[in-house]
Write a protein that holds these residues in place. Structure first.
Motif, PDB file in Angstrom:
ATOM      1  N   SER A  49      83.535  64.216  70.759  1.00 26.10           N
ATOM      2  CA  SER A  49      82.847  64.530  69.509  1.00 26.10           C
ATOM      3  C   SER A  49      81.426  65.008  69.768  1.00 26.10           C
ATOM      4  O   SER A  49      80.924  64.937  70.890  1.00 26.10           O
ATOM      5  CB  SER A  49      82.837  63.294  68.586  1.00 26.10           C
ATOM      6  OG  SER A  49      84.162  62.841  68.346  1.00 26.10           O
ATOM      7  N   ASP A  50      80.792  65.486  68.714  1.00 30.99           N
ATOM      8  CA  ASP A  50      79.431  66.014  68.814  1.00 30.99           C
ATOM      9  C   ASP A  50      78.394  65.146  68.118  1.00 30.99           C
ATOM     10  O   ASP A  50      77.240  65.087  68.534  1.00 30.99           O
ATOM     11  CB  ASP A  50      79.389  67.422  68.198  1.00 30.99           C
ATOM     12  CG  ASP A  50      80.368  68.368  68.840  1.00 30.99           C
ATOM     13  OD1 ASP A  50      80.093  68.824  69.959  1.00 30.99           O
ATOM     14  OD2 ASP A  50      81.434  68.644  68.224  1.00 30.99           O
ATOM     15  N   ILE A  51      78.821  64.484  67.037  1.00 32.39           N
ATOM     16  CA  ILE A  51      77.872  63.749  66.189  1.00 32.39           C
ATOM     17  C   ILE A  51      78.477  62.399  65.815  1.00 32.39           C
ATOM     18  O   ILE A  51      79.677  62.303  65.526  1.00 32.39           O
ATOM     19  CB  ILE A  51      77.563  64.539  64.894  1.00 32.39           C
ATOM     20  CG1 ILE A  51      76.835  65.852  65.215  1.00 32.39           C
ATOM     21  CG2 ILE A  51      76.734  63.709  63.922  1.00 32.39           C
ATOM     22  CD1 ILE A  51      76.733  66.803  64.024  1.00 32.39           C
ATOM     23  N   LEU A  52      77.644  61.365  65.817  1.00 32.23           N
ATOM     24  CA  LEU A  52      78.008  60.063  65.267  1.00 32.23           C
ATOM     25  C   LEU A  52      77.034  59.740  64.140  1.00 32.23           C
ATOM     26  O   LEU A  52      75.818  59.862  64.299  1.00 32.23           O
ATOM     27  CB  LEU A  52      77.929  58.972  66.328  1.00 32.23           C
ATOM     28  CG  LEU A  52      78.058  57.520  65.813  1.00 32.23           C
ATOM     29  CD1 LEU A  52      79.435  57.272  65.229  1.00 32.23           C
ATOM     30  CD2 LEU A  52      77.747  56.517  66.911  1.00 32.23           C
ATOM     31  N   ILE A  53      77.568  59.324  62.998  1.00 28.96           N
ATOM     32  CA  ILE A  53      76.746  58.865  61.877  1.00 28.96           C
ATOM     33  C   ILE A  53      77.094  57.406  61.615  1.00 28.96           C
ATOM     34  O   ILE A  53      78.274  57.061  61.469  1.00 28.96           O
ATOM     35  CB  ILE A  53      77.015  59.678  60.595  1.00 28.96           C
ATOM     36  CG1 ILE A  53      76.789  61.175  60.832  1.00 28.96           C
ATOM     37  CG2 ILE A  53      76.123  59.191  59.454  1.00 28.96           C
ATOM     38  CD1 ILE A  53      77.297  62.036  59.696  1.00 28.96           C
ATOM     39  N   GLU A  54      76.079  56.542  61.544  1.00 28.15           N
ATOM     40  CA  GLU A  54      76.337  55.141  61.218  1.00 28.15           C
ATOM     41  C   GLU A  54      75.288  54.632  60.237  1.00 28.15           C
ATOM     42  O   GLU A  54      74.112  54.955  60.340  1.00 28.15           O
ATOM     43  CB  GLU A  54      76.377  54.276  62.486  1.00 28.15           C
ATOM     44  CG  GLU A  54      75.052  54.040  63.175  1.00 28.15           C
ATOM     45  CD  GLU A  54      74.317  52.810  62.641  1.00 28.15           C
ATOM     46  OE1 GLU A  54      74.890  52.039  61.837  1.00 28.15           O
ATOM     47  OE2 GLU A  54      73.141  52.648  63.016  1.00 28.15           O
TER      48      GLU A  54
END
Length: 403
Positions: A96-101
């Motif tokens: 993946s390229d992006i993690l949002i938490e």
């Protein structure tokens, strides 16, 4: 082998986003990225359902709150409280390229999904963390929801009628503003990675995002010690600027930003010479006599049809609009023509209308799918993306890891 990311066009085509988010603000960030063409994957599980899937509904796959903020996303079931589940998520993040938490402060670190752990498997990851006060400082341990964001930023103290105590801000404004700020910051970090090859840790504070909406009031207090009171719909640079009652319990919004437009409004209000009234000739005069000005406009507008009046004022170059109800908004032909509303399909064969992106682009992404059913894309993500065989997927499901 990892399957190529599903492509729908748009500037973020080819970008994969993993969401570890709850409620509204975090999912709203992912929603905006999905609308720009990214493949956005929500991590969910039966043991930890999003409150928007369960609050006030019997069917977790037909919850209005969840459906409104999660269109055009994928859903995979992974138990984040199991070691095998965390291992699966790390493997997915490698692709993946992006993690949002936007989990509770410290939760991702305790789970083994903090920035350092994720960076170890994906060095150029864009890792966006969303918290009420961010992840640093003496208040970073605190968590909260949209009303807290608006109140602690100072915004709610400004929302109210003149001479009355604050009435508070609409709850959704804080979540969507915070979510949009996080999406913007994520995009900036992604562009940085495209130029340099470097990933980034993006720390977004809800309170700071909201306080940026009232920078002028904060600076006035910082420099001059002035505390701005509630002032209804008044604007320091416009007069008149307000919402006025019309016939049939409808209202019209009018905003005048220069003396020429005031003259045009005065002539249509009273041909008998209001445009020559010295109390209202210039902006400074109108601000000084704003109460009398609003009373005059209210009396005049109360004899008018709101929609007809708005159209007449628009034709004169005056900013005006009928104050629209929810029914008015849904029936607005201009919004439909601009594709603000989109028809989307659900996996059960039904369709529905969603609020689409607030922009038009030369390279729009296709927006055709509604919010996913819980675990709807397990086979694609576990099989095609992570390369697990059907037998391995069944074993994980039987063990409760992917339920």
């Amino acid at each position: 082998m990892t399957q190529a990311i599903q492509r729908r066009g748009g500037p973020l085509q080819g970008v994969r986003v993993v969401e570890l988010t709850k409620v509204w603000a975090g999912p709203y960030t992912g929603k905006l990225l999905a609308f720009l063409g990214a493949e956005v994957i929500r991590i969910e599980s039966e043991k930890s359902l999003d409150v928007t899937r369960v609050y006030g509904v019997d069917d977790i796959n037909n919850a209005p709150g969840f459906k409104s903020v999660n269109p055009q996303k994928l859903s995979v079931q992974i138990d984040m409280k199991s070691e095998a589940g965390i291992d699966l998520i790390l493997k997915l993040l490698r692709e993946s390229d992006i993690l949002i938490e936007n989990l509770r402060p410290g939760a991702v670190k305790r789970l083994g999904l903090g920035y350092d752990a994720v960076k170890a498997v994906k060095p150029d990851i864009v890792y966006t963390s969303m918290g009420m006060y961010g992840n640093e400082g003496p208040l970073s341990y605190q968590t909260g929801y949209a009303p807290c964001f608006a109140a602690l930023s100072g915004l709610s103290s400004l929302v109210g009628y003149e001479g009355q105590p604050p009435a508070g801000m609409n709850v959704r404004y804080a979540d969507s503003t915070f979510g949009a700020a996080a999406a913007f910051a994520t995009m900036a970090a992604l562009f940085h990675r495209r130029r340099t090859g470097e990933g980034q840790y993006v720390d977004v504070s809800a309170v700071e995002s909201m306080s940026s909406m009232i920078g002028d009031s904060l600076m006035d207090y910082t420099l001059n010690g002035a505390v701005q009171p509630c002032d209804g719909n008044r604007n320091p640079d416009m007069a008149p600027h307000g919402v006025y009652p019309c016939l049939d319990d409808e209202w019209v919004c009018i905003a005048v930003n220069d003396d020429r437009r005031w003259q045009a409004l005065a002539r249509i209000m009273t041909p008998s010479g209001l445009e020559n009234d010295s109390r209202f000739n210039r902006l400074a005069d109108r601000k000084q006599n704003e109460k009398a000005l609003n009373e005059l406009i209210s009396r005049w507008a109360s004899t008018q049809n709101a929609q007809t009046l708005a159209s007449e004022l628009q034709a004169l170059g005056i900013a005006a609009s009928k104050s629209q109800s929810s029914v008015d908004l849904v029936a607005d032909g201009q919004l439909w023509a601009r594709e603000f509303y989109r028809e989307v399909a659900y996996s059960d064969g039904s369709s529905g209308t969603i609020v689409g992106p607030g922009w038009k682009m030369s390279r729009n992404a296709d927006i055709t799918s509604g919010a996913p059913r819980l675990g709807e894309h397990n086979a694609y993500i576990l099989g095609d993306v992570l390369g697990l065989s059907p037998e391995e997927q069944q074993q994980l499901c039987s063990a409760g890891v992917t339920r």
